[in-house]
Design an enzyme around this catalytic site. Sequence first.
Site, short mmCIF file in Angstrom:
data_model
loop_
_atom_site.label_atom_id
_atom_site.label_comp_id
_atom_site.label_asym_id
_atom_site.label_seq_id
_atom_site.Cartn_x
_atom_site.Cartn_y
_atom_site.Cartn_z
N ASP A 116 0.84 -1.20 0.00
CA ASP A 116 0.00 0.00 0.00
C ASP A 116 0.87 1.25 0.00
O ASP A 116 1.99 1.24 0.53
CB ASP A 116 -0.89 0.03 1.24
N ARG A 117 0.35 2.32 -0.55
CA ARG A 117 1.10 3.58 -0.63
C ARG A 117 1.56 4.03 0.76
O ARG A 117 2.68 4.50 0.93
CB ARG A 117 0.23 4.66 -1.28
#
Length: 532
Positions: free
Chosen positions: A187-188
């Site tokens: 995930d970012r």
Amino acid sequence: MSSPKLDTLINRLADLKNLDDLDRSSGTSTPGAEVGVGLTKSSYPKGMNPKLRYIKPYWWPYRTFVKQRWLGRQLLEVITTEFRDRSMEYYKHALDSGVTRVNGVIAKPDFVLRNGDRIDNTVHRHEPPITNDPILVLHIDRKKEFIVISKPGSVPVHATGRYFRHSILEMMILDYGIKCFSVNRLDRLTSGLMILALSGKKAGLISKEFAEGSVKKEYVARVKGRFPEEEVTVDQPLLTVDRQMGLVIITPEGKDAVTIFKRMSYDAERDQSVVRCRPQTGRTHQIRVHLQYLGHPIANDPLYSTSDIWGPHLGRGGVDLTPSSVGTSRAEALQARVGTSTPQSKSVDREHDDIDLTSPILLSEQARGIIGRLRKQKDEAEDWIKWKEVIFSVKQARDDLEIETESKIELDDSTSKYIPPNRGPSEIYTAKPPLPDPHAPSPLKAPAYLPPGFCPECFVPLPDDPDPETLFIYLHALRYTTPSLGTWETPLPRWAGDDWDGDWRGWSKDAEIKDVLKEDREMQLKEKEGQA
């Protein structure tokens, strides 16, 4: 005896140190405080925070094909509810001015989308800043065609949404001159270990190991509260119920998910625990949601750990699953959207307008409320981009760009991929085509008056810089063990150390960081000399 240049450098370093101290005193070094989905103002002048990495805005042509849930819906209605970067007034004016084409023809707001339609749009892309932490390269093996890195939090792996050049694959090229292929995703907001391939063929082989679940993973997280000392296993199924916010909940209709947790340390001063996490499956937001279910969400998680959204218990035990009396099934919501009239006023409820349309299950009143509050919070936090004060035409910009870009590229219709000039078929990129000179003057017609704080190229309001600590979460991929490449791990993040001082940047005090890139350059040089 010092030189004028050396004195200037020393003074500059002192200024940066003073700015850093100012930033700490402003609260960014106070971890665990609740943060929202949006951005907070920086104590530095805009565009000058040394903890942030910036990129100059640039013109960019978008192309997408109509999705199934858009069929039969009018263009403005889809854009207003599906995309949340700008206000409805902005989208309506942009469509009225001819900014968007469908199948090569200018499309107005009431255009009804059909199966197979292609939407083209050109925008002045403002990529959000990311934390100024470098990608740490841990290992390069050019013979086996793989590279091991530690990804900073705040950076997506692939181009997505508003991010392109601020993505891991692009930054590896820009910063290190290394073209990589991803084999797994983080995930970012999550930092940590990633294995990248140096060829497409190798990427396919390693990706297969991740897809088959044969890679063992270990993460470390900093969570709220005193986590139990004993090992805890959570086996609750997970399902994504809102695409816009990426919200995942625990529900029997979800996919099987298992995570094993073990406390590493407890920070009594902050009432936070550092926990080792071993996911046995690889579901979206698995660790984050399972920790929330236990009542110990990640300390600075903007999605799963704010009381304004989840209430005083922060979602402990999951959400109510009793379907709401006002909700409809996804099939009913899709059918209701066919021929939807174009919204003409601000009365469109973007917080709740398409909740049933995007959820695969009937939602409870609690779940609908959570999604609505998350969306409202995001809209309020990004109020800077609400377009109200200037009017401009973007049609000429799009036309000029299309003429220029089409002369530079070939479009392979059989693959729908761009082939950059002077490249063979084996080097087809899925990235966008090259653009005009980024230093060329704006093709847009400037308004009679441009207020301060607006972009001089596209005339939209510019955002304040975010607080760097709101751009990532305290979740880090620490170790992977693969069947073919063995075990790889990163140093322990600074925030996971026993004696954390509040500065989230860098690694624990015992970490040893080798200059892998320097060793790789020397190795390549020796090989070239040997071949000469």
